[in-house]
Design an enzyme around this catalytic site. Structure first.
Site, PDB file in Angstrom:
ATOM      1  CG  PHE A  32      -1.743   1.253   1.335  1.00  0.00           C
ATOM      2  CD1 PHE A  32      -2.939   1.492   0.545  1.00  0.00           C
ATOM      3  CD2 PHE A  32      -1.604   2.223   2.060  1.00  0.00           C
ATOM      4  CE1 PHE A  32      -3.674   2.670   0.505  1.00  0.00           C
ATOM      5  CE2 PHE A  32      -2.184   3.315   2.482  1.00  0.00           C
ATOM      6  CZ  PHE A  32      -3.425   3.340   1.640  1.00  0.00           C
ATOM      7  CD1 TRP A  70      -2.977  -6.441   0.684  1.00  0.00           C
ATOM      8  CD2 TRP A  70      -3.399  -4.223   0.132  1.00  0.00           C
ATOM      9  NE1 TRP A  70      -4.282  -6.189   0.416  1.00  0.00           N
ATOM     10  CE2 TRP A  70      -4.528  -4.772  -0.073  1.00  0.00           C
ATOM     11  CE3 TRP A  70      -3.033  -2.871   0.197  1.00  0.00           C
ATOM     12  CZ2 TRP A  70      -5.566  -4.280  -0.433  1.00  0.00           C
ATOM     13  CZ3 TRP A  70      -4.253  -2.179  -0.364  1.00  0.00           C
ATOM     14  CH2 TRP A  70      -5.677  -2.690  -0.622  1.00  0.00           C
ATOM     15  N   GLY A  73      -8.235  -7.997   4.389  1.00  0.00           N
ATOM     16  CA  GLY A  73      -9.437  -7.941   5.780  1.00  0.00           C
ATOM     17  C   GLY A  73     -10.366  -7.248   5.411  1.00  0.00           C
ATOM     18  CG  ASP A 159     -13.486  10.098  10.085  1.00  0.00           C
ATOM     19  OD1 ASP A 159     -14.676   9.688  10.533  1.00  0.00           O
ATOM     20  OD2 ASP A 159     -13.356  10.264   9.086  1.00  0.00           O
TER      21      ASP A 159
END
Length: 261
Positions: A32, A70, A73, A159
């Site tokens: 990622f 990465w 999930g 958040d």
């Protein structure tokens, strides 16, 4: 981005609001990638809060690319936010001295409720300010701001919705997407999580797992920040002309202004 890898690698956008995230693929390897992530990511990785940071590289143009492991999930489902592991991980984050130290070194100033209220009033457009429910909410915030007392400011994610909680295939829980992190009252995260996901009659037991007692003062602080965050959401959805979502949060605001506690 491609020149960081050999021609055998495929680089594809990972989606997301910023357009700065990518996935690098080569045979059974997968990374990622993110452009210009905060140096905060290294501490989050070391603390086991996000998937492992594999490397960081600075490009000639000054951009910094980070590569993370990465993990296959899934996001948590809303009912799973009542899981004890969520409370434990949030407690670990809020009590982490390395996280607090790094955000402080990066120059993050603590967010006070007075500062948040000032920013809210500056950002609200006149059309929203004319709505009775918004006026009532601002009156509540102004009236109660002097009664908020938080002994210890912590690193808040800001958040904590269920989409940002990643449960990997090997059953590890992570909290991702830290771009909005602040040094602030933990009631910012706690209020959002409890108001959105946990039935009110289970707040006390959820907070016990987190390690806090549900006092009148904590209840006031959570409500104050949830009202403030909801006004921010209403303004944001209005600016994007997403009126259905805006109306949802207007109703949410109206309901919780009428409730006590």
């Amino acid at each position: 981005m491609e020149h960081l890898f050999g021609q055998d690698w495929e680089i594809v956008p990972a989606g997301g609001a910023t357009g700065e995230a990518f996935i690098a693929l080569h045979e059974d390897q997968k990374l990622f990638l993110k452009r210009n992530s905060s140096p905060f990511l290294a501490v989050l990785s070391a603390e086991g809060i996000v998937p492992k940071l594999v490397w960081t590289k600075r490009l000639e143009n000054g951009d910094v690319i980070t590569a993370q492991q990465w993990l296959d999930g899934r996001e948590l489902k809303p009912p799973e936010m009542n899981n004890e592991r969520v409370a434990r991980l949030l407690k670990k984050i809020h009590r982490s001295k390395p996280l607090l130290g790094m955000l402080t070194r990066l120059g993050k100033s603590p967010l006070s409720p007075e500062m948040l209220l000032h920013v809210l009033e500056e950002q609200l457009d006149s059309e929203l300010m004319d709505q009775p429910v918004i006026q009532k909410a601002i009156e509540f915030l102004k009236k109660e701001v002097v009664h908020l007392h938080c002994k210890e400011l912590v690193v808040c994610h800001c958040d904590v919705n269920h989409n940002n909680w990643l449960l990997s295939e090997d059953n590890q829980l992570y909290l991702i997407d830290w771009d909005g992190a602040m040094i602030a009252d933990p009631a910012i995260d706690l209020g959002m999580l409890l108001y959105w996901y946990i039935p009110k009659n289970k707040w006390r037991s959820w907070l016990n797992r987190y390690g806090l007692e549900l006092t009148d003062q904590l209840a006031l602080r959570m409500k104050w920040y949830v009202i403030a965050q909801t006004i921010t959401s209403i303004q944001w959805y209005k600016s994007k002309e997403r009126f259905q979502e805006m109306d949802h949060w207007v109703h949410f605001l109206s309901d919780h202004l009428q409730s006590t506690g």
